[in-house]
Design a protein around this motif. Sequence first.
Motif, PDB file in Angstrom:
ATOM      1  N   THR A 161       1.454  44.620  29.793  1.00  0.00           N
ATOM      2  CA  THR A 161       2.390  44.230  28.739  1.00  0.00           C
ATOM      3  C   THR A 161       2.600  42.715  28.761  1.00  0.00           C
ATOM      4  OG1 THR A 161       4.216  44.702  30.249  1.00  0.00           O
ATOM      5  CG2 THR A 161       3.575  46.448  28.730  1.00  0.00           C
ATOM      6  N   PRO A 162       2.991  42.130  27.635  1.00  0.00           N
ATOM      7  CA  PRO A 162       3.095  40.664  27.556  1.00  0.00           C
ATOM      8  C   PRO A 162       4.059  40.039  28.564  1.00  0.00           C
ATOM      9  CG  PRO A 162       3.100  41.626  25.358  1.00  0.00           C
ATOM     10  CD  PRO A 162       3.196  42.766  26.316  1.00  0.00           C
ATOM     11  N   ASN A 163       5.030  40.807  29.065  1.00  0.00           N
ATOM     12  CA  ASN A 163       6.010  40.220  29.987  1.00  0.00           C
ATOM     13  C   ASN A 163       5.545  40.253  31.441  1.00  0.00           C
ATOM     14  OD1 ASN A 163       6.278  43.110  30.003  1.00  0.00           O
ATOM     15  ND2 ASN A 163       8.164  42.860  31.163  1.00  0.00           N
ATOM     16  N   PRO A 165       2.553  38.754  33.092  1.00  0.00           N
ATOM     17  CA  PRO A 165       1.318  37.996  33.333  1.00  0.00           C
ATOM     18  C   PRO A 165       0.898  38.023  34.797  1.00  0.00           C
ATOM     19  CG  PRO A 165       3.174  36.503  32.979  1.00  0.00           C
ATOM     20  CD  PRO A 165       3.652  37.877  32.632  1.00  0.00           C
ATOM     21  N   ARG A 339       3.177  27.114  27.920  1.00  0.00           N
ATOM     22  CA  ARG A 339       2.706  28.350  27.287  1.00  0.00           C
ATOM     23  C   ARG A 339       2.595  28.231  25.767  1.00  0.00           C
ATOM     24  NH1 ARG A 339       6.598  32.923  29.427  1.00  0.00           N
ATOM     25  NH2 ARG A 339       8.146  31.271  29.236  1.00  0.00           N
ATOM     26  N   ARG A 343      -0.738  28.776  23.286  1.00  0.00           N
ATOM     27  CA  ARG A 343      -0.772  29.803  22.238  1.00  0.00           C
ATOM     28  C   ARG A 343      -1.086  29.184  20.884  1.00  0.00           C
ATOM     29  NH1 ARG A 343       3.804  31.978  25.041  1.00  0.00           N
ATOM     30  NH2 ARG A 343       5.222  31.018  23.533  1.00  0.00           N
ATOM     31  N   ARG A 357      -5.391  33.851  27.187  1.00  0.00           N
ATOM     32  CA  ARG A 357      -4.524  35.030  27.289  1.00  0.00           C
ATOM     33  C   ARG A 357      -3.569  34.898  28.464  1.00  0.00           C
ATOM     34  NH1 ARG A 357      -7.474  39.638  28.594  1.00  0.00           N
ATOM     35  NH2 ARG A 357      -5.619  40.866  28.148  1.00  0.00           N
ATOM     36  N   ARG A 358      -4.053  34.365  29.573  1.00  0.00           N
ATOM     37  CA  ARG A 358      -3.194  34.227  30.750  1.00  0.00           C
ATOM     38  C   ARG A 358      -2.229  33.051  30.609  1.00  0.00           C
ATOM     39  NH1 ARG A 358      -7.630  36.923  32.100  1.00  0.00           N
ATOM     40  NH2 ARG A 358      -7.536  38.418  33.843  1.00  0.00           N
ATOM     41  N   ARG A 361       0.719  33.603  28.264  1.00  0.00           N
ATOM     42  CA  ARG A 361       1.809  34.439  28.759  1.00  0.00           C
ATOM     43  C   ARG A 361       2.559  33.780  29.913  1.00  0.00           C
ATOM     44  NH1 ARG A 361      -0.520  40.655  28.712  1.00  0.00           N
ATOM     45  NH2 ARG A 361      -1.512  40.584  26.672  1.00  0.00           N
ATOM     46  N   ASP A 456       9.735  36.508  33.841  1.00  0.00           N
ATOM     47  CA  ASP A 456      10.282  37.733  33.252  1.00  0.00           C
ATOM     48  C   ASP A 456      11.524  38.276  33.948  1.00  0.00           C
ATOM     49  OD1 ASP A 456       8.584  38.604  35.468  1.00  0.00           O
ATOM     50  OD2 ASP A 456       8.897  40.636  34.731  1.00  0.00           O
TER      51      ASP A 456
END
Length: 814
Positions: A161-163, A165, A339, A343, A357-358, A361, A456
């Motif tokens: 999930t995105p939260n 990483p 981040r 993005r 991707r890493r 996040r 997170d």
Amino acid sequence: MKAPLSWLREFVDLDPALPLKDLRHRLTMAGLEVEDVRVVGSDWRDVFVARIVDLQKHPKSETLWVATLDAGGRAATVVSGAPNLRVGAVVPWVVPGGRLPKMEIGERNLVGIASQGMLCSGDELDISTDRDGIYLLEDGAQPGARLEDVVGDVVLDVYITPNRPDCMSIVGIARELHALTGAAFHEPSMPELGGATPAASLISVRIEDPLGCPRFTATVVQGVHGGPSPLAIQRRLHYAGVRAISNVVDVTNYVMLELGQPLHAFDRARLEGGITVRRARPGETLRTLDGETRRLSDDMLVVCDDRGPQSLAGVMGGEDSEISTSTQDVVLEGASWDRASIRRAASAFNLGSEAARRFGRGVDPELAALAVARAASMTVQLAGGQHAAGLVDVFPGRDVNWTREITFDTARIDGLLGVRHDRDAMATTLERLGFGVQRPDERRFTVAVPSHRRFDVEHVADLAEEVGRILGYDSVPTNALSGTLPRPRPDGDAGFGDELRARRTLAAAGLQEIITYSLVDHDEPAKLDVGAAWPVPPSTLAGLPDTLIRVDNPLSSEQGALRGGLLGSVLTAVQSNLRHRDSVQVFELARTWRGALQPLPEERRLVAIALVGNVIGSAWQGEARPLDFFDVKGIVDALARSFRVDLAYVPTAHPTLHPGRGAEIRAGEQVLGVLGQVHPRVAERFGIDGPAPYVAELDFDALVAASRPLERVATPSRFPSADRDVALVLDEAVPHAAVESAILHAGQPLLVRASLFDVYRGEPVPPGKKSMAFALTYQASDRTLAEDEVAAAHTRVEDALRRAVGAEIRGRAA
């Protein structure tokens, strides 16, 4: 994230007896859903390791070889055209009757010589992407062994999930397994880089934007020899979903997958001067590794040498400094990036790389030095050479105090989870996840958040989630609700049930629901009115009547007013979707506003339908026909039937619809809305070319109000029915509803159904006339009808048609 189980076992001592099914279930229930499990070799049958003991040219073919195999005392002859065979090579061999993922293997005669099975490429076995030759195994592989025992593995495909990483790595998932199972966890250690030459004397690093790059770590490996990585490394990368390229590049990907820290390797000979990290400057370009030249914007972070950008930071490297077979000195770098910047850059160029991707996040800045040191050590192991002494580690973010401690009463965790957990189990769980736990007294915990969870975990609720998912949400007891029920709402479900029924009915009719903005251009009414000037002249724009409620401070001119209807919204959506498909069938159910703000505007729910394109016929040939008026009318009828409302359609003129091709929708004397073909000029204004669009718009609140609360249900008759057809010729102007009404009224009480099945115009039907054919069903509830009863009722129907609509019954004397 694809995680080979053999790789995970290097960091966590999982019990070999733990069933794979239980392992998968525990990870999934802890929030790391295992979407798929691949058991390498499960789709093979009778694939063995063999050694080539003799190799001869085929006597009748210049492109084939005849190989003699030894599979642990079992000899075989195989004919192959692979160019990389040699005596002594260890190869995968499928015996006759064996199976590969995409084929069954038998014995074949190839130009006069029987080939006993087949030798396989890595692609055919799905253990490599190489399909140019036979897959050559390690020399130490034992001939006669089953191939799955040599190269087999279990690969967990985990949805991250995105939260989280921190779990986009083997170490991160291993830490989760440690917390779930209690198996010993081995933290990756920092290798010692004790070379002869200090790294700082070989490469310099300067950061101009410390907010965009809080840390940049680099080192140099000199004297490398490029080539392929060992087969075990290549297979492990393939199982993890990454293509093997060369030993130096493979090291950066391997460490990224293992630790979660993306790395990049530069050819040091192709860099001029030191490394500078900054934002791109206007007009700068970069040719990335995919061969595309990209124009950079000033909000993008780049890694530069004295010439200019050499890498798009955190996204993709540049072609000018990439690793090649001639590379001798390598610069390895690992960094921490902002981040949001990563993005934006990845989105601007549509580059969804593993690194982006890493970094997008969040990557723990503490990983950079460990990852670069690990990569340098591994590069020397795989490619030779000598690494520099130490690292060049520029870390302006070290001064930013991000450390976070959360003090809470443990009863708060119990309250959030709905169950009381043992305090020791709670502390052990958090410690296994890497949190520091202090217990000032029996009730309170003070928890230090580890660096890898900085993105997170912020509040006590986040810690409650950690405790709950590891100790198991299934431990929450199931209790019946207690206490008094709340009083019913005076408005029932506030119309939710009605809207749900409408949406399901329209979806069942083949329509897709759309949701559009409630704010529209304030001159939309003029755009929908074929009689109004369009586009509206600027001189008269401000003088348009306020038919819509204007917004004082709109975000844009296209969203300057509350919409008063839905036709403009659905036509805009149709135009947008027609760019990607030939046929569009959509609906929207939403609120609209009309009237003055004082005291309050009238808020109504409307439903709009739009159809354009073709519909596939029901015949097996699949012939298409254009969507037309009757398609949208049928959908409106289905919607009305779901609310038990009888509709009538009356020809009407409407400013949005084609003259003569629009109708008013009525329930009794109340007008519910309109439907018909959109006027060609209105369609052109919305950019809709090609087939004519058809629309309907109904007042949903009025439709619900007109609904009959109860449906009268009749018991089906147990007796057979009698079917008759009637064909008639009548004036073109007579509507279908009048004909159907005359039939049903005259056929009572025996006529139970009348269905129109044909309408014909043309010879021999006279001009101005049409032919209509109906299928009639007669049936009684208490007896089987006699022939004379059916004939009498059918005669009454024919007589009524002659009187009521002036019809001529075909096949009957006047």
